[in-house]
Design an enzyme around this catalytic site. Sequence first.
Site, PDB file in Angstrom:
ATOM      1  N   ARG A   1       0.712  -0.877  -0.013  1.00  0.00           N
ATOM      2  CA  ARG A   1      -0.160   0.273  -0.310  1.00  0.00           C
ATOM      3  C   ARG A   1       0.865   1.203   0.456  1.00  0.00           C
ATOM      4  NH1 ARG A   1      -5.044  -1.808   3.921  1.00  0.00           N
ATOM      5  NH2 ARG A   1      -6.111  -2.974   1.952  1.00  0.00           N
TER       6      ARG A   1
ATOM      7  N   LYS B   1     -20.312 -16.985   0.065  1.00  0.00           N
ATOM      8  CA  LYS B   1     -21.805 -16.442   0.207  1.00  0.00           C
ATOM      9  C   LYS B   1     -22.912 -16.318  -0.689  1.00  0.00           C
ATOM     10  CE  LYS B   1     -21.978 -16.479   5.669  1.00  0.00           C
ATOM     11  NZ  LYS B   1     -22.370 -16.673   6.525  1.00  0.00           N
TER      12      LYS B   1
ATOM     13  N   GLY C   1     -11.129  -8.977  -1.184  1.00  0.00           N
ATOM     14  CA  GLY C   1      -9.873  -9.247  -1.228  1.00  0.00           C
ATOM     15  C   GLY C   1      -9.330 -10.239  -0.259  1.00  0.00           C
TER      16      GLY C   1
ATOM     17  N   GLY D   1     -13.511  -4.553   0.606  1.00  0.00           N
ATOM     18  CA  GLY D   1     -15.127  -4.096   0.714  1.00  0.00           C
ATOM     19  C   GLY D   1     -15.579  -2.739  -0.314  1.00  0.00           C
TER      20      GLY D   1
HETATM   21  P1  ADP Z   1     -13.663 -11.580  -1.156  1.00  0.00           P
HETATM   22  O1  ADP Z   1     -13.049 -11.286  -0.322  1.00  0.00           O
HETATM   23  O2  ADP Z   1     -12.359 -11.992  -2.713  1.00  0.00           O
HETATM   24  O3  ADP Z   1     -14.638 -11.206  -2.160  1.00  0.00           O
HETATM   25  P2  ADP Z   1     -15.051 -13.570  -0.702  1.00  0.00           P
HETATM   26  O4  ADP Z   1     -15.165 -12.932   1.338  1.00  0.00           O
HETATM   27  O5  ADP Z   1     -16.571 -13.676  -0.810  1.00  0.00           O
HETATM   28  O6  ADP Z   1     -14.347 -12.812  -1.479  1.00  0.00           O
HETATM   29  O7  ADP Z   1     -15.184 -15.153  -0.121  1.00  0.00           O
HETATM   30  C1  ADP Z   1     -13.760 -16.021   0.177  1.00  0.00           C
HETATM   31  C2  ADP Z   1     -14.208 -17.277   0.483  1.00  0.00           C
HETATM   32  O8  ADP Z   1     -14.614 -18.127   0.550  1.00  0.00           O
HETATM   33  C3  ADP Z   1     -13.116 -18.105   0.415  1.00  0.00           C
HETATM   34  O9  ADP Z   1     -12.314 -18.218   2.310  1.00  0.00           O
HETATM   35  C4  ADP Z   1     -12.946 -19.270   0.371  1.00  0.00           C
HETATM   36  O10 ADP Z   1     -12.741 -19.873   1.447  1.00  0.00           O
HETATM   37  C5  ADP Z   1     -14.551 -19.472  -0.041  1.00  0.00           C
HETATM   38  N1  ADP Z   1     -15.082 -20.296  -0.445  1.00  0.00           N
HETATM   39  C6  ADP Z   1     -14.995 -20.447  -1.813  1.00  0.00           C
HETATM   40  N2  ADP Z   1     -16.285 -21.630  -2.066  1.00  0.00           N
HETATM   41  C7  ADP Z   1     -16.056 -21.853  -1.204  1.00  0.00           C
HETATM   42  C8  ADP Z   1     -16.663 -23.745  -1.026  1.00  0.00           C
HETATM   43  N3  ADP Z   1     -17.462 -24.101  -1.917  1.00  0.00           N
HETATM   44  N4  ADP Z   1     -17.032 -23.298   0.474  1.00  0.00           N
HETATM   45  C9  ADP Z   1     -16.459 -22.536   1.528  1.00  0.00           C
HETATM   46  N5  ADP Z   1     -16.362 -21.825   1.269  1.00  0.00           N
HETATM   47  C10 ADP Z   1     -16.221 -21.677  -0.005  1.00  0.00           C
END
Ligand code: ADP
Length: 392
Positions: free
Chosen positions: A36, A198, A354, A377
């Site tokens: 950063r 989710k 993230g 975020g």
């Molecule tokens: P970002 O931070 O890039 O927006 P998210 O926070 O939405 O991403 O999601 C990241 C998390 O999703 C990771 O910790 C990963 O382990 C989880 N994840 C991805 N696929 C699955 C799955 N099939 N079952 C459970 N968790 C999952």
Amino acid sequence: MEKLAITDLDLTGKRVLVRVDFNVPMKGTTVSDDTRLRASIPTIQHILDAGGLPVLMSHLGRPEGQRVAELSLEPVGRVLQTLLGREVVSVSECVGPEAVAAVKNAETGTVILLENLRFHKEEEVNAPGFAIQFAELGDIYVNDAFGTAHRAHASTEGVTHYFSECAAGLLMQKELDYLGGALDEPVEPFVAVIGGAKVSGKIDVVEHLLSKVNVLLIGGGMAYTFFKVMGLEIGKSLLEEDRMGVAEAVLKKAEDAGVRIELPVDCVVAPDLGEDVSTTVVPRDAIPRDQESADIGPETRERFGELIATAKTVVWNGPMGVYEMTPFSQGTEAVANALAQATERGATTIVGGGETAAAVADMGLVDRISHVSTGGGASLEFLEGKDLPGVV
Ligand code: ADP
Ligand code: MG
């Protein structure tokens, strides 16, 4: 989205108050990752080259309105000084007489770094009496902290009411150019890849992108709620029962809008999640009742890869599986590689979120993607179509 940029302004002899994102990972009082800081350098250097005085402010960690010695920005200033090859004067306050004096007495060519904004509880509640004090520290206000632009804090929103000239820094501008450009005038075909844990965390992104994209690829934990809607057995895979209605509505909306939605056709399943579990690949209609799917399978990886290869614009947010564990990392790796290859062929590729950005960094692919957003975020809220207070 037309925003006044730092490059539009005459900075000669001006004090330029810059909200930077120096919320860096620390080990004790040592900066453990300077990404950063390096990302802020173009803006700081631009101000110096133009004959202005950069006055930098940031938060670090969560001191919750208390002065916490370990969360002082002073050590961060020392690292910045090395990176810049210029004197960085750390001030032990972010507003008030001491800060005003430091700015007033600064010699040309130096950089001022104010103390952690969140030592004052007024920062996060966006107190006007606090924000107005920033007016004494600069002639121009610049926001270069995209990562905190989704928060209406004194240093990102309140402050703008007390400056007649407010502009985007170079990093902010780059974020807006890429993310805004993809959403406002994407070169088609426009393919979005959405994953993560989710449905609830990503549904607003999915809905917003539906009106923009040609193809939407859905992987990650949210896929199984869609599978359930389709009447498939999902075993112990992630399910948000209360989001099944939303998932169903998304499928319908896509059909109406003529957007092609692709869900995984095969899955990597295991009885439990772990580093050493043995996995099986199954078609999506054969997920065993007592197993959990935690990644997209090889056929899906190939399909997603082919669709990404047809794109001129790709936006990716959310890992395809539990990529933190080796047995479930291949889906995420395949998508990251597909984006890198698409970039080489001239597509504009953008990664937000993230954990997705961290996965791309772990794979050493940052330089092979057009733009990896620095705002976790903030990039999500942007992709949801929300107005970010720090951008507005
Ligand atoms: P970002 O931070 O890039 O927006 P998210 O926070 O939405 O991403 O999601 C990241 C998390 O999703 C990771 O910790 C990963 O382990 C989880 N994840 C991805 N696929 C699955 C799955 N099939 N079952 C459970 N968790 C999952
Ligand atoms: Mg996340």
